[in-house]
Write a protein that holds these residues in place. Structure first.
Motif, PDB file in Angstrom:
ATOM      1  N   LEU A   1      31.121  46.286  22.173  1.00 24.36           N
ATOM      2  CA  LEU A   1      31.322  45.945  20.770  1.00 24.36           C
ATOM      3  C   LEU A   1      32.792  46.105  20.368  1.00 24.36           C
ATOM      4  CD1 LEU A   1      29.877  45.061  18.194  1.00 24.36           C
ATOM      5  CD2 LEU A   1      29.577  47.465  17.658  1.00 24.36           C
ATOM      6  N   TYR A   2      33.390  47.226  20.746  1.00 23.56           N
ATOM      7  CA  TYR A   2      34.807  47.450  20.423  1.00 23.56           C
ATOM      8  C   TYR A   2      35.710  46.481  21.177  1.00 23.56           C
ATOM      9  CZ  TYR A   2      33.369  51.713  18.050  1.00 23.56           C
ATOM     10  OH  TYR A   2      32.779  52.605  17.199  1.00 23.56           O
TER      11      TYR A   2
ATOM     12  N   ASN B   1      24.197  39.014  22.272  1.00 27.78           N
ATOM     13  CA  ASN B   1      24.067  39.166  23.728  1.00 27.78           C
ATOM     14  C   ASN B   1      23.658  40.575  24.120  1.00 27.78           C
ATOM     15  OD1 ASN B   1      24.675  36.552  24.892  1.00 27.78           O
ATOM     16  ND2 ASN B   1      26.701  36.807  24.004  1.00 27.78           N
ATOM     17  N   LEU B   2      24.164  41.572  23.416  1.00 25.37           N
ATOM     18  CA  LEU B   2      23.788  42.950  23.732  1.00 25.37           C
ATOM     19  C   LEU B   2      22.313  43.194  23.406  1.00 25.37           C
ATOM     20  CD1 LEU B   2      26.931  44.940  22.520  1.00 25.37           C
ATOM     21  CD2 LEU B   2      26.337  44.244  24.847  1.00 25.37           C
ATOM     22  N   ILE B   3      21.863  42.665  22.287  1.00 29.31           N
ATOM     23  CA  ILE B   3      20.452  42.818  21.916  1.00 29.31           C
ATOM     24  C   ILE B   3      19.568  42.076  22.916  1.00 29.31           C
ATOM     25  CG2 ILE B   3      18.738  42.206  20.159  1.00 29.31           C
ATOM     26  CD1 ILE B   3      20.969  42.773  18.076  1.00 29.31           C
TER      27      ILE B   3
ATOM     28  N   ALA C   1      17.565  38.788  18.821  1.00 26.99           N
ATOM     29  CA  ALA C   1      18.954  38.350  18.971  1.00 26.99           C
ATOM     30  C   ALA C   1      19.130  36.939  18.438  1.00 26.99           C
ATOM     31  CB  ALA C   1      19.363  38.422  20.445  1.00 26.99           C
ATOM     32  N   SER C   2      18.198  36.077  18.757  1.00 25.57           N
ATOM     33  CA  SER C   2      18.280  34.695  18.302  1.00 25.57           C
ATOM     34  C   SER C   2      18.083  34.592  16.801  1.00 25.57           C
ATOM     35  CB  SER C   2      17.235  33.848  19.029  1.00 25.57           C
ATOM     36  OG  SER C   2      17.528  33.850  20.410  1.00 25.57           O
ATOM     37  N   ALA C   3      17.222  35.432  16.250  1.00 17.76           N
ATOM     38  CA  ALA C   3      16.999  35.408  14.807  1.00 17.76           C
ATOM     39  C   ALA C   3      18.297  35.696  14.061  1.00 17.76           C
ATOM     40  CB  ALA C   3      15.930  36.423  14.417  1.00 17.76           C
TER      41      ALA C   3
ATOM     42  N   GLY D   1      30.117  40.273  25.397  1.00 18.78           N
ATOM     43  CA  GLY D   1      28.677  40.371  25.191  1.00 18.78           C
ATOM     44  C   GLY D   1      27.850  40.155  26.443  1.00 18.78           C
ATOM     45  N   ILE D   2      28.129  39.099  27.173  1.00 19.04           N
ATOM     46  CA  ILE D   2      27.340  38.806  28.365  1.00 19.04           C
ATOM     47  C   ILE D   2      27.680  39.781  29.482  1.00 19.04           C
ATOM     48  CG2 ILE D   2      26.867  37.086  30.154  1.00 19.04           C
ATOM     49  CD1 ILE D   2      27.322  34.939  27.972  1.00 19.04           C
ATOM     50  N   GLY D   3      28.973  40.062  29.635  1.00 18.33           N
ATOM     51  CA  GLY D   3      29.368  41.036  30.654  1.00 18.33           C
ATOM     52  C   GLY D   3      28.798  42.419  30.384  1.00 18.33           C
TER      53      GLY D   3
END
Length: 189
Positions: free
Chosen positions: A104-105, A162-164, A173-175, A77-79
């Motif tokens: 995602l995959y 993380n992607l959002i 994303a936090s929601a 996600g972060i990468g």
């Protein structure tokens, strides 16, 4: 006149002073991480209500494995999010979409392999973590639920978050993380 979501995102990254932009992005991210911490504390609280110290110890033994699960989510996600942000900054949206799908995959694959590995090698992993005669069965039950069964949803939730966040949608994303954490806490009750 309302501004489009794209111009709001661009405003954060292009026009706001760095401290303001960081606050807009960091506060929701920190809040979502606090919810994950509260979720882990809620698990310990409800297990503790059984008045069985071995159950609490068994659940506590799994925390390092759960943290590894979150690190795996960060890997994808972060990468991926970092690359997506750079690609969007270069107006390469098609490549950003491909990176998003790949991330995602990748998260799905890593989570599935990790969950399967823990499932297959559960006994030596639990012994390595210090599970003894009194705690082994409880740790086994907890790791089965949280890592083997729940690992994929946990990783995918964090990868998506993380992607959002990488496209400037930190609140959204936090929601998602907060809602998921609250649902997990409610399920514990």
């Amino acid at each position: 006149m309302q501004t489009s979501p794209i111009s709001e995102r661009e405003n954060i990254f292009q026009n706001l002073p760095v401290p303001s932009a960081l606050r807009k992005m960091i506060v929701p991210a920190v809040t979502s991480q606090l919810i994950v911490l509260i979720y882990n504390m809620a698990d310990t609280f409800f297990v503790g209500k059984t008045n069985n110290p071995y159950m609490v110890a068994g659940a506590s033994l799994i925390l390092p494995v759960f943290n590894i699960t979150l690190c795996l989510a960060g890997l994808a996600g972060i990468g991926g999010g970092s690359l997506i942000s750079r690609l969007l900054g270069q107006s390469r949206e098609d490549e950003a979409r491909r990176v998003s799908a790949f991330s995602l995959y990748l998260g799905l694959l890593i989570a599935a392999l990790f969950a399967a590995g823990i499932g297959i090698f559960m006994e030596p992993v639990l012994q390595l973590l210090g599970a003894g005669d009194n705690t082994y069965q409880y740790a086994r039950q907890y790791v089965t639920c949280v890592i083997v069964i729940g690992g994929i949803p946990t990783v995918l939730s964090n990868v998506l978050s993380n992607l959002i966040r990488s496209i400037g949608r930190s609140k959204e994303a936090s929601a998602g993380i907060i809602l998921g954490g609250l649902l997990n806490i409610a399920a514990d009750c």
